[in-house]
Design an enzyme around this catalytic site. Structure first.
Site, short mmCIF file in Angstrom:
data_model
loop_
_atom_site.label_atom_id
_atom_site.label_comp_id
_atom_site.label_asym_id
_atom_site.label_seq_id
_atom_site.Cartn_x
_atom_site.Cartn_y
_atom_site.Cartn_z
N GLU B 56 -56.86 1.19 20.07
CA GLU B 56 -55.77 1.69 19.23
C GLU B 56 -54.56 2.16 20.03
O GLU B 56 -53.42 1.96 19.61
CB GLU B 56 -56.27 2.82 18.32
CG GLU B 56 -57.07 2.34 17.11
CD GLU B 56 -58.53 2.03 17.41
OE1 GLU B 56 -58.97 2.30 18.55
OE2 GLU B 56 -59.23 1.52 16.52
N HIS B 125 -64.54 9.15 7.92
CA HIS B 125 -63.95 7.98 7.26
C HIS B 125 -63.41 8.29 5.87
O HIS B 125 -63.09 7.38 5.12
CB HIS B 125 -64.99 6.86 7.12
CG HIS B 125 -65.34 6.15 8.40
ND1 HIS B 125 -66.07 6.75 9.38
CD2 HIS B 125 -65.07 4.91 8.85
CE1 HIS B 125 -66.24 5.89 10.38
NE2 HIS B 125 -65.65 4.76 10.08
#
Ligand SMILES: Cc1ncc(C[n+]2csc(CCOP(=O)(O)OP(=O)(O)O)c2C)c(N)n1
Ligand SMILES: [Mg+2]
Lengths: 317, 326
Positions: B56, B125
């Site tokens: 990322e 999440h």
């Protein structure tokens, strides 16, 4: 690996396999929630390594963690209860599949953010070193995680300080739906640590005897304070990335070939061939695992959901 | 002309149309150029549609550099939490370059990420971490609640010259709605009034908009008419629309899926307290998630999140019609 070890490892693999196959069914039936990753086909890595560890050795895992937790000693009924969101679960229903933790058995835990577990393992290794103990830290990560900056940072720091850390990479050739070749030009994860002062090995991760002996060698050295080490286990997941994954991207993978390389089938066959087991005794090991899974499922179903007050109770120490 | 599309397909349509319109638009992320998104690759080629490793920091950092070099990258990040791995690029680099360079550079990029997946995905999440981005001047933050807005805001985000965090709510992924065909832009900083009413103003974002609308229906049965406003973009935030509604209703209930102390509702409440104090007939009430990590267990997850019943009770309380507790 002597024959007692082999039987223990076979039983561990059977337990993981039957547990995860049941969890997959419970997920599709709505009794287990959220996002579930199973390790069907990869059990040889968890079983060939964790069964050699003690409770005071720290293990870290990622999103595909059930096998590591079970092999490290987490009680199956409490892992199942966790996945069913119950108060009797390993984390009292707070964590779920991707966040299993069992401090009592040295399973410091799983994280769902890829690679996040790897630097944390440095901390356990540092603590062992500072306390003068012979315990070690072990971290499991995937081939996909190996491209994360924080993972590369860990390689460097572990080698710089020579920490008693064993990095175990489960290289199943895929990160979610993408093959390794689309992620890196480094074919072997063990080559990624080549510039550092590391002992490293790549083994057939579906050959449990190979996993056992390479890991055992590293472990013996780590107990004397040496480190770090990297063990890359080449393996294959026989099911999708997550439970429910249509796995369309895998047609080319010759699943039939891999089925023949199933670590459970291989160890079982070799134990029958060398006379350690007969068919009936091998079947009995599987049957025992299935009975344990059934009891765990009943335990989970019979357990209560956690009280609402739990969220506040665990927010701060 | 419009037709029904799922929310996620509406976003894809906007990216596709912008890529067709402007060849400087790139689209990359994990899994992107595998079989799953083959149409993008076949239409725009593997130069502009790329699969990235799980990296990322490099993915987002590259977007910042590419944007300064004149391209318009859209980075597919899947989950807002994965952006946190690259927090330096998201908060220190992308939004600061324009200001720190005295306006010499611009950084047109889109960070596309799902959020709020309250379906047992647990602590890492399901988060609503909007405020981590709102607290960074220079970042624009958008959070569509309908398929049409999802399309229009994505197109605007791609054309915008600043870094945009585009947050799509995971629980809306397959929700269908009317979506205009062809070019369709929704301007930033313009709230949408989703229901009109004179008794109370409800402000909600993302998945909470439907919860607020459901609560409004419930309340309508009791003779209470709620106005429901979706700000659609959180930075910039359309305060005039909210204030003029409060002028009409005199009562404000803010609904937010984020934990109480990091919710956008706190920002809105502060603005209304300062600029609309004289309009209020009752204290502002915030209906937010609890300050807690979202639990895995289904009943506990429901416990920490706002729902229509809690919204409706908050409205009754500001109207002074709350039933006496049994
Ligand atoms: C930082 C971060 N980025 C992306 C994801 C989404 N994701 C979950 S699992 C996964 C693939 C991991 O691949 P690998 O490390 O090889 O493990 P495997 O699934 O093969 O066991 C990805 C990209 C994530 N969880 N965290
Ligand atoms: Mg992998």
């Amino acid at each position: 690996m002597n024959s007692d070890d082999a039987l223990r490892v076979l039983a561990t693999m059977e337990r993981i396999r039957h547990f995860e196959e049941r969890v997959a069914r419970l997920k599709l039936a709505g009794e287990v929630f959220g996002l579930i990753h199973v390790s069907v086909g990869q059990e040889g890595v968890a079983a060939g390594t964790c069964t050699q560890l003690r409770d005071d050795d720290a293990v870290y895992s990622g999103h595909r963690a059930h096998g590591h937790a079970l092999a490290k000693g987490a009680p199956m009924n409490r892992v199942m209860a966790e996945l069913m969101g119950r108060e009797t679960g390993l984390c009292r229903g707070m964590g779920g599949s991707m966040h299993l933790v069992d401090v009592e058995h040295g399973f410091l835990g799983a994280t769902g953010v890829v690679g996040g577990n790897v630097p944390m393992a440095l901390g356990s290794a540092l603590a062992s070193r500072l306390r003068g103990e012979d315990s070690v830290a072990v971290v499991f990560f995937g081939d996909g995680a190996a491209q994360g900056g924080h993972v590369l940072e860990t390689f460097n720091l572990a080698s710089l300080w020579q920490l008693p850390l064993i990095l175990v990479c489960e290289n199943n050739g895929f990160a979610e739906f993408t093959p390794r070749s689309a992620h890196t030009v480094v074919e072997r994860v063990s080559d990624a640590v080549a510039p550092y002062d590391f002992a490293r090995e790549t083994v057939d991760g579906n050959d449990v005897r190979a996993v056992w002996s390479s890991f055992g060698g590293f472990l013996e050295r780590a107990r004397t304070g040496e480190g770090p080490f990297l063990l890359e286990c080449l393996t294959h997941r026989l099911s999708g990335h997550y439970v429910g994954d249509p796995a369309a991207y895998r047609e080319a993978l010759a699943a039939d070939e891999w089925r023949k390389l199933d670590p459970i089938v291989r160890l079982r066959t070799s134990l029958i061939e060398d006379g350690t087991l007969d068919e009936a005794a091998a079947d009995a090991i599987a049957a025992e695992a299935i009975a344990e899974v059934e009891a765990a499922e009943t335990f989970g179903r019979d357990s209560a959901y956690p009280p609402e007050s739990l969220t506040a109770e665990v927010a701060y120490a | 002309m419009s037709r029904e599309l799922p929310y996620i397909a509406a976003i894809d349509e906007a990216i596709h149309q912008e890529m067709a319109r402007d060849e400087t638009v790139l689209y990359y992320g994990q899994n992107l150029a595998t079989v799953e998104n083959a149409p993008f690759v076949s239409d725009f080629g593997a130069d502009r549609v790329r699969v990235t490793p799980i990296s990322e920091t490099a993915e987002i950092g590259m977007a910042v550099g590419a944007a300064m070099a004149g391209l318009r990258p859209v980075v597919e990040l899947y989950m807002a939490e994965f952006m946190l791995v690259a927090m330096d690029q998201v908060t220190n680099e992308a939004p600061r370059m324009r200001a720190m360079s005295g306006g010499q550079v611009k950084v047109p990029l889109v960070l596309k990420a799902g959020y709020g997946f309250a379906a047992g995905w647990a602590g890492q999440h399901t988060g609503v971490i909007t405020n981590m981005f709102l607290g960074v001047p220079g970042l624009k933050v958008v959070a569509p609640a309908t398929p049409a807005d999802a399309k229009g805001l994505m197109a605007t985000a791609i054309r915008d010259d600043d870094p945009v965090v585009f947050l799509h709510h995971y629980l809306l992924t397959l929700v269908h709605g009317d979506v205009p065909e062809g070019e369709y832009l929704v301007p930033f900083g313009q709230a949408s009034v989703r229901r009109t009413g004179g008794d109370v103003t409800l402000v909600a974002t993302g998945w909470m908009v439907d919860r607020a609308l459901a609560a409004a229906e419930l309340l309508a049965g009791e003779g209470i008419e709620a106005e429901v406003i979706d700000p659609r973009t959180l930075a910039p935030l359309d305060m005039p629309t909210i204030l003029s509604s409060v002028e009409k209703t005199g009562r404000l209930v803010l609904v937010d899926q984020a934990p109480r102390h990091s919710a956008v509702s706190g920002v809105i409440a502060g603005e209304v307290a300062e600029h609309g104090f004289g309009l209020l007939k009752a204290p502002i009430v915030q209906v937010t998630a609890l300050d807690a990590t979202v639990p895995y267990s289904e009943p506990l997850e429901a416990h920490v999140l706002p729902d229509e019943d809690r919204i409706a009770s908050a409205v009754r309380s500001v109207l002074g019609t709350a039933p006496v507790a049994a």
